[in-house]
Scaffold this active site. Structure first.
Site, PDB file in Angstrom:
ATOM      1  N   HIS A   1       0.839  -1.201   0.000  1.00 26.85           N
ATOM      2  CA  HIS A   1       0.000   0.000   0.000  1.00 26.85           C
ATOM      3  C   HIS A   1       0.870   1.246   0.000  1.00 26.85           C
ATOM      4  CE1 HIS A   1      -3.918  -1.957   0.783  1.00 26.85           C
ATOM      5  NE2 HIS A   1      -3.167  -2.873   1.352  1.00 26.85           N
TER       6      HIS A   1
ATOM      7  N   ALA B   1      13.939 -21.678   3.174  1.00 30.27           N
ATOM      8  CA  ALA B   1      12.761 -21.660   4.040  1.00 30.27           C
ATOM      9  C   ALA B   1      12.519 -20.318   4.721  1.00 30.27           C
ATOM     10  CB  ALA B   1      12.889 -22.759   5.099  1.00 30.27           C
TER      11      ALA B   1
ATOM     12  N   ALA C   1      17.833 -19.012   4.521  1.00 27.99           N
ATOM     13  CA  ALA C   1      16.613 -19.159   5.309  1.00 27.99           C
ATOM     14  C   ALA C   1      16.335 -17.924   6.157  1.00 27.99           C
ATOM     15  CB  ALA C   1      16.714 -20.394   6.196  1.00 27.99           C
TER      16      ALA C   1
ATOM     17  N   THR D   1      14.477  -7.070   0.216  1.00 31.38           N
ATOM     18  CA  THR D   1      13.803  -5.811  -0.105  1.00 31.38           C
ATOM     19  C   THR D   1      14.337  -5.168  -1.375  1.00 31.38           C
ATOM     20  OG1 THR D   1      15.340  -4.580   1.284  1.00 31.38           O
ATOM     21  CG2 THR D   1      13.290  -5.342   2.324  1.00 31.38           C
ATOM     22  N   LYS D   2      15.404  -5.736  -1.943  1.00 35.95           N
ATOM     23  CA  LYS D   2      15.946  -5.204  -3.194  1.00 35.95           C
ATOM     24  C   LYS D   2      16.488  -6.361  -4.020  1.00 35.95           C
ATOM     25  CE  LYS D   2      20.449  -4.117  -1.216  1.00 35.95           C
ATOM     26  NZ  LYS D   2      21.457  -3.100  -1.010  1.00 35.95           N
TER      27      LYS D   2
END
Length: 192
Positions: free
Chosen positions: A113, A137, A155, A160-161
């Site tokens: 969002h 995992a 794991a 995020t990039k």
């Protein structure tokens, strides 16, 4: 980025009525025919996904416990594997490359969002998990991320990039740690 259907998610749905009705139908088929199918029935589950618009290559292994939000936003290349317990939150397009693996508990999330706007509108960004990559995992893959060819995501990493090809990456946030080196052993050595 996917077109925003509604700019104010506090007072209306983020997706069209036709999208929501298709997801209701998918939920019923998932619950009745997909989720409890026998583990070896990969071709059967692939056929169901194709009926709902997924592009599914040859030899794909999608296990029965994989949660899929919208199959029509999936492009699964030949011989990729998605373990039970993985979640493909496919509000936007997810591409999983040739022989790529998404392990149990991993969450591949294309939707978010816009918190800078009053209506908090939902938007989506595509995710690409390239050929021969392995998402281990319990990883979280953020909207808009590309995992490079042959990359390994350790794991419980939070990606995020974009991650580079042929690197072992891990952490929160995920970072490249070292080169991934593949060893080709003759099949007769593996049998011993």
């Amino acid at each position: 980025m996917t077109k925003v259907y509604n700019n104010d998610t506090y007072v209306g749905a983020s997706f069209s009525l036709s999208n929501r009705l298709m997801r209701v139908l998918w939920s019923l088929v998932y619950a009745l025919l997909f989720k409890y199918s026998p583990r070896p029935f990969h071709a059967y589950r692939a056929a169901i996904l194709r009926c709902f618009g997924a592009k599914v290559g040859k030899g794909v292994h999608v296990y029965p416990g994989v949660k899929i939000w919208a199959p029509w936003n999936l492009d699964l290349k030949d011989e990729c594997g998605i373990a039970s317990g993985a979640e493909l939150y496919s509000q936007g397009m997810i591409t999983i490359g040739y022989r790529a693996i998404v392990s149990q508990g991993s969450y591949v999330c294309t939707g978010t969002h816009d918190y800078t706007k009053v209506g908090h509108p939902l938007y989506t960004l595509p995710i690409v998990i390239s050929a021969r990559a392995w998402v281990a995992a319990d990883c979280f893959i953020h909207p808009g991320v590309t995992i490079g060819e042959g990359a390994v995501i350790g794991a419980r990493s939070v990606v995020t990039k974009d991650m580079p090809a042929w690197m072992v990456c891990a952490g929160h946030p995920c970072k490249p740690l070292k080169e991934r080196v593949m060893v080709n052993e003759p099949m007769e050595q593996l049998a011993n």
